[in-house]
Design a protein around this motif. Sequence first.
Motif, PDB file in Angstrom:
ATOM      1  N   GLY A   1       0.991  -1.097  -0.194  1.00 34.81           N
ATOM      2  CA  GLY A   1      -0.085  -0.046  -0.005  1.00 34.81           C
ATOM      3  C   GLY A   1       0.988   1.227  -0.114  1.00 34.81           C
ATOM      4  O   GLY A   1       0.527   2.316   0.404  1.00 34.81           O
ATOM      5  N   GLN A   2       2.066   1.082  -0.530  1.00 37.53           N
ATOM      6  CA  GLN A   2       2.868   2.300  -0.693  1.00 37.53           C
ATOM      7  C   GLN A   2       2.800   2.908  -1.716  1.00 37.53           C
ATOM      8  O   GLN A   2       2.956   2.323  -2.741  1.00 37.53           O
ATOM      9  CB  GLN A   2       4.446   1.858  -0.153  1.00 37.53           C
ATOM     10  N   TYR A   3       2.669   4.439  -1.805  1.00 35.29           N
ATOM     11  CA  TYR A   3       2.463   5.236  -3.002  1.00 35.29           C
ATOM     12  C   TYR A   3       3.078   6.462  -2.811  1.00 35.29           C
ATOM     13  O   TYR A   3       3.147   7.149  -1.630  1.00 35.29           O
ATOM     14  CB  TYR A   3       1.231   5.478  -3.388  1.00 35.29           C
ATOM     15  N   SER A   4       3.882   6.979  -3.667  1.00 36.43           N
ATOM     16  CA  SER A   4       4.466   8.254  -3.548  1.00 36.43           C
ATOM     17  C   SER A   4       4.559   9.061  -4.824  1.00 36.43           C
ATOM     18  O   SER A   4       4.895   8.194  -5.909  1.00 36.43           O
ATOM     19  CB  SER A   4       5.872   8.205  -2.971  1.00 36.43           C
ATOM     20  N   PRO A   5       4.315  10.282  -4.756  1.00 37.78           N
ATOM     21  CA  PRO A   5       4.436  10.794  -6.338  1.00 37.78           C
ATOM     22  C   PRO A   5       5.776  10.732  -6.908  1.00 37.78           C
ATOM     23  O   PRO A   5       6.136  10.710  -8.059  1.00 37.78           O
ATOM     24  CB  PRO A   5       4.168  12.466  -5.841  1.00 37.78           C
ATOM     25  N   VAL A   6       6.675  10.928  -5.864  1.00 39.15           N
ATOM     26  CA  VAL A   6       8.172  10.650  -6.448  1.00 39.15           C
ATOM     27  C   VAL A   6       8.269   9.264  -7.020  1.00 39.15           C
ATOM     28  O   VAL A   6       9.042   9.243  -8.082  1.00 39.15           O
ATOM     29  CB  VAL A   6       9.108  10.709  -5.176  1.00 39.15           C
ATOM     30  N   GLY A   7       7.829   8.372  -6.553  1.00 35.84           N
ATOM     31  CA  GLY A   7       7.862   6.984  -7.153  1.00 35.84           C
ATOM     32  C   GLY A   7       7.313   6.783  -8.439  1.00 35.84           C
ATOM     33  O   GLY A   7       7.642   6.055  -9.023  1.00 35.84           O
ATOM     34  N   ALA A   8       6.145   7.724  -8.488  1.00 38.87           N
ATOM     35  CA  ALA A   8       5.312   7.285  -9.842  1.00 38.87           C
ATOM     36  C   ALA A   8       6.294   7.809 -11.020  1.00 38.87           C
ATOM     37  O   ALA A   8       6.461   7.510 -12.014  1.00 38.87           O
ATOM     38  CB  ALA A   8       3.929   7.929  -9.685  1.00 38.87           C
ATOM     39  N   GLN A   9       6.936   8.987 -10.599  1.00 37.39           N
ATOM     40  CA  GLN A   9       7.813   9.697 -11.685  1.00 37.39           C
ATOM     41  C   GLN A   9       9.050   9.095 -11.844  1.00 37.39           C
ATOM     42  O   GLN A   9       9.393   8.927 -12.972  1.00 37.39           O
ATOM     43  CB  GLN A   9       8.088  11.192 -11.287  1.00 37.39           C
ATOM     44  N   LEU A  10       9.629   8.413 -10.817  1.00 37.33           N
ATOM     45  CA  LEU A  10      10.924   7.576 -10.740  1.00 37.33           C
ATOM     46  C   LEU A  10      10.530   6.407 -11.585  1.00 37.33           C
ATOM     47  O   LEU A  10      11.493   5.904 -12.351  1.00 37.33           O
ATOM     48  CB  LEU A  10      11.343   7.246  -9.390  1.00 37.33           C
ATOM     49  N   ASP A  11       9.524   5.819 -11.437  1.00 33.29           N
ATOM     50  CA  ASP A  11       8.891   4.585 -12.344  1.00 33.29           C
ATOM     51  C   ASP A  11       8.922   4.826 -13.695  1.00 33.29           C
ATOM     52  O   ASP A  11       9.483   4.134 -14.783  1.00 33.29           O
ATOM     53  CB  ASP A  11       7.617   4.047 -11.732  1.00 33.29           C
TER      54      ASP A  11
END
Length: 140
Positions: free
Chosen positions: A83-93
């Motif tokens: 359940g971990q979400y981060s805006p940085v993670g979305a852009q990094l992905d």
Amino acid sequence: MGHRSFGFITFAEETGENREKDMKAKLITLPNIITLANLLCGTLGIISMVSLQSAGALRVAFVLMLAAALFDFLDGFVARLTGQYSPVGAQLDSLADMVSFVVLPTVVAMKIYYLAGGYGAWLSLIHISEPTRHAQISYA
């Protein structure tokens, strides 16, 4: 809500109602680390294609591309599972996917074309510019 700070990175402790807000404050999460491994595989594959002048470079790039695909699957799986979400993670992905699955295959295609005696391999850069032309960059 308490915070632990290590330099510029702050880890927020999770509390019931503020869990989503706390997750957004975290930069270093397991899915982000797995995404960085994906990005590293793509980058190393590009470096191997540019620096190595043998057919072994193709094998190295292929293995790294497979590893990047595995990491790409795992980062999404772990993010949904925990359940971990981060805006940085979305852009990094998105960045890792672009490097590993657009730039690296393009460099491989250029290298194969060059090794086969072809000229004008720069034309395959159109492959790179086409997806980025339509990409929507979100700064929110």
